[in-house]
Write a protein that holds these residues in place. Structure first.
Motif, mmCIF file in Angstrom:
data_model
loop_
_atom_site.group_PDB
_atom_site.id
_atom_site.type_symbol
_atom_site.label_atom_id
_atom_site.label_comp_id
_atom_site.label_asym_id
_atom_site.label_seq_id
_atom_site.Cartn_x
_atom_site.Cartn_y
_atom_site.Cartn_z
ATOM 1 N N THR A 114 0.792 -1.124 -0.131
ATOM 2 C CA THR A 114 0.151 0.133 -0.027
ATOM 3 C C THR A 114 0.728 1.139 -0.057
ATOM 4 O OG1 THR A 114 -0.065 0.122 2.424
ATOM 5 C CG2 THR A 114 -1.828 -1.277 1.394
ATOM 6 N N ALA A 115 2.218 1.019 -0.014
ATOM 7 C CA ALA A 115 3.192 2.219 0.329
ATOM 8 C C ALA A 115 3.332 3.064 -1.052
ATOM 9 C CB ALA A 115 4.317 1.884 1.236
ATOM 10 N N PRO A 146 8.402 2.675 -3.267
ATOM 11 C CA PRO A 146 7.826 3.447 -2.275
ATOM 12 C C PRO A 146 9.096 4.488 -1.760
ATOM 13 C CG PRO A 146 7.509 1.051 -1.802
ATOM 14 C CD PRO A 146 8.425 0.988 -2.538
ATOM 15 N N TYR A 158 4.587 8.629 7.350
ATOM 16 C CA TYR A 158 4.488 7.994 8.765
ATOM 17 C C TYR A 158 4.515 9.263 9.355
ATOM 18 C CZ TYR A 158 5.183 3.552 7.193
ATOM 19 O OH TYR A 158 5.313 1.988 6.324
ATOM 20 N N VAL A 165 9.725 7.295 1.195
ATOM 21 C CA VAL A 165 9.184 7.952 2.799
ATOM 22 C C VAL A 165 10.114 8.943 3.238
ATOM 23 C CG1 VAL A 165 9.272 7.284 5.150
ATOM 24 C CG2 VAL A 165 8.281 5.638 3.231
ATOM 25 N N VAL A 220 1.416 11.331 -2.302
ATOM 26 C CA VAL A 220 0.891 10.621 -1.228
ATOM 27 C C VAL A 220 0.061 9.714 -1.601
ATOM 28 C CG1 VAL A 220 0.484 10.466 1.287
ATOM 29 C CG2 VAL A 220 2.347 12.277 0.285
ATOM 30 N N THR A 225 5.622 8.773 -1.439
ATOM 31 C CA THR A 225 4.632 8.166 -1.711
ATOM 32 C C THR A 225 3.602 7.591 -0.686
ATOM 33 O OG1 THR A 225 5.769 5.887 -1.681
ATOM 34 C CG2 THR A 225 5.559 7.411 -3.488
ATOM 35 N N TYR A 226 4.417 7.780 0.834
ATOM 36 C CA TYR A 226 3.800 7.330 1.897
ATOM 37 C C TYR A 226 4.365 8.097 3.241
ATOM 38 C CZ TYR A 226 1.063 3.562 4.415
ATOM 39 O OH TYR A 226 0.184 2.890 4.864
ATOM 40 N N GLY A 257 -1.188 7.237 0.914
ATOM 41 C CA GLY A 257 -1.582 6.575 2.142
ATOM 42 C C GLY A 257 -0.760 7.089 3.078
ATOM 43 N N ALA A 258 -0.980 6.541 4.585
ATOM 44 C CA ALA A 258 -0.123 7.116 5.574
ATOM 45 C C ALA A 258 -0.441 6.070 6.849
ATOM 46 C CB ALA A 258 -0.622 8.595 5.842
#
Length: 621
Positions: free
Chosen positions: A207-208, A215, A266, A217, A344, A263-264, A346-347
């Motif tokens: 999902t990242a 992905p 946190y 981050v 982005v 793309t993700y 998702g998170a």
């Protein structure tokens, strides 16, 4: 897992040597990033590890790292793990007393600091630390010095040391925030740190990023905290390109998101709250506040309907709602995503529960935020939202191989491969936390019929009024913080007739709010009208929070303070948690005055029955 955490870096360098592993900012242009391939990173880690060996750092030695989240942190951690050393993370904002306690309690033989301030802090406590042999400064070329010092050390020596590191060897001594008393050092093994990373990568890694893309981050949470270390571990073990952002100020973080284009995400709830408030402020400044608020309601309605469909409790968004959502997708939502870099998809939110309405907003604009739960003693995550069965407002279900129970008093108990080895130098504390194989988390909550966990708050934070009513403050504080004007909130009321709150305001949004209000007239009259309007706005925010609880649990008195709770005044821990005891002590006079001014009749004793109290008292200090 056969060895230590460093092995994943060496394995990646062997089978995918050109894979972009980290990204570094250009020295001349902060918006330009240069990738570092896995084989380049491995070679740099090897050279630094040779330097540590030359300095006499061997398996079992403890080395503190006191720096913000930056590229060198990752190199240092993997170099230390390569030689079997144990890392002791220290927040760079820690006080002299905190640094002295951690270095002495852990028995550190060396410490790596970031800058001159770090040198001064450590230097001021060195006399009480006979075991401390080395202090390296990153901004003074520590990595280059280590590499040069290690030139004579054979690479085979490094390899021999790496191969004797076992999964159950201690990798990190992570100190708890220490909201009361001295922080405790949690011993975390290589296996326990790797376990949640590997589980999350297996079940959630896809999902990242969009299919077929690597992905990306941006790591900005402190690596001094176990959540930050988990993010680093997932990136390094999962082939995720990671950049570092040491500056958590809104302007710096926004610029980094725009240039790095992750793309993700946190983050912690505070970051998601701040991003939302910045969206709202920008819309209002552009004269589109009403449009933005309609778009927010549509996003939340759409996400809620989608959730009901996902969980099999409803038909999903209707035609009109889908039409409205599509319109706002073109005019609002994609612009909001563009402000976060445009990629982005998702998170994850951790550290504390994310407000459901806020989670619905992000889901509705196309950024699904998976709320999870974990703590220092569990090396990070122990629950997560199951993909395709997410239930917003909860922290999801236990990860595979992890068990969660709720004791009779509501305390959450967990066991699984990520649970810590114990507190160093504290056998009594370890025995109290680990009960028959179960970790007593100190958090309270409940599990619903489908196995989803909801967190109510910390057991030690429960407020018990003089009438015997037990109130968990976390939910009320969370609802208050969602209001754009409110920065922080602390619920009080122990041995008081009703629940109260101390509130601080968001300085950026307050300045914007005053500018938008722009009341005409003489300055004195204008200030009075602005103050009255502000009182009414805060009163509405308190009323909105109270609508989520029973009358006996509601905030009946409150006071707005002139300064925030922060590290400088000692009201926050280095991990940005409230020091409730310190706050209650510092503002004891304000709390007392708050209750006295709200009781009916200054000559009469305060009523015991909260129903006899007036409505919430909007007292400004």
């Amino acid at each position: 897992m056969q060895g230590g955490l460093a092995d994943s870096l060496f394995e990646t360098a062997d089978h995918a040597p050109t894979l972009p592993q980290l990204a570094r900012r250009s020295d001349t242009d902060s918006t330009t990033w240069t990738t570092v391939a896995a084989i380049e990173l491995r070679d740099e880690v090897l050279d630094v590890a040779r330097g540590f060996i030359a300095a006499g750092i061997f398996p079992g030695h403890r080395v503190a790292v006191m720096a913000r989240t930056r590229y060198e942190w990752t190199v240092l951690s993997y170099a230390l793990w390569t030689v079997g050393a144990e890392i002791v993370p220290i927040y760079p904002t820690s006080s002299h007393e905190q640094v002295a306690w951690i270095l002495k309690d852990a028995g550190c033989v060396a410490v790596v600091v970031e800058d001159e301030q770090g040198i001064m802090t450590v230097g001021s406590v060195c006399a009480s630390l006979p075991a401390l042999r080395h202090v390296w400064q990153l901004d003074a070329g520590a990595l280059a010095d280590l590499m040069e010092a290690g030139l004579s050390v054979p690479i085979t020596t490094v390899e021999s040391m790496r191969r004797i590191v076992l999964p159950d060897s201690t990798a990190v001594i992570a100190y708890t925030s220490g909201t009361t008393g001295h922080p405790k050092g949690c011993a975390l093994s290589h296996r326990s740190l790797a376990a949640p990373c590997d589980t999350l990568l297996d079940g959630w890694g896809h999902t990242a990023a969009p299919p077929g893309e690597q992905p990306v981050v941006l790591a900005f949470l402190p690596f001094s905290h176990v959540y930050g270390l988990m993010i680093q571990g997932m990136c390094m073990r999962g082939g995720i390109l990671m950049g570092h952002e040491p500056d958590l100020r809104a302007e710096a973080l926004s610029a980094a998101l725009m240039s790095f284009r992750p793309t993700y995400l946190y983050a912690v709830p505070f970051v998601f709250e701040k991003i939302y408030k910045n969206f709202l402020r920008a819309a209002q400044e552009a004269g589109r506040g009403a449009l933005f608020e309609r778009a927010v309601r549509t996003a939340q309605d759409f996400a809620a309907a989608s959730e009901r469909q996902r969980l099999g409790t409803g038909p999903g968004p209707g035609f009109d709602l889908r039409l409205q959502h599509a319109l706002y997708e073109k005019t609002v939502y994609r612009k909001l995503r563009a402000a976060l870099g445009g990629r982005v998809c998702g998170a994850v939110s951790g550290g504390s529960p994310l407000n459901r309405e806020l989670a619905l907003f992000y889901s509705g604009i196309g950024i699904f935020v998976h709320d999870g739960y974990g703590l220092t003693e569990t090396s990070g995550g122990i629950t997560a939202q199951p993909v395709g069965r997410e239930k917003l407002g909860t922290v999801g279900r236990p990860l595979p191989d992890t068990e969660v129970q709720v004791a009779e008093d509501g305390e959450i108990l967990v066991r699984g491969p990520s649970v810590f080895q114990g507190y160093i130098n504290d056998e009594a504390g370890t025995r109290a936390a680990l009960r028959n194989g179960w970790l007593a988390t100190g958090d309270i909550g409940h599990v619903d019929s489908e196995g989803y966990l909801s967190i109510t708050g910390r057991k030690k934070d429960i407020v018990i009024t003089s009438g015997g009513k037990s109130v968990a403050p976390a939910a009320l504080e969370e609802h208050l913080r969602v209001h754009p004007l409110i920065h922080q909130a602390v619920v009080v009321g122990d041995n008081r007739p009703c629940v109260g709150a101390l509130i601080t305001l968001d300085p950026d949004f307050l300045a914007h709010w005053r500018a938008v209000l722009a009341a005409p007239g003489e300055q004195t009259d204008r200030e009075m009208r602005e103050e009255d309007a502000l009182r009414e706005e805060i009163k509405r925010a308190v009323a909105a929070a109270n609508s989520t609880v029973s009358r006996s649990e509601s905030i009946r008195v409150y006071r707005v303070l002139p300064e925030p709770f922060d590290l400088a005044n000692g009201m926050l821990t280095p991990s940005m948690k409230l020091r409730r005891d310190a706050i209650a002590q510092r503002y004891a006079a304000e709390i007392e005055a708050m209750y006295q001014s709200s009781s009916r009749g200054s000559r009469n004793p305060a009523p015991v029955d909260p129903n006899q109290w007036d409505d919430s008292d909007n007292v400004f200090r």
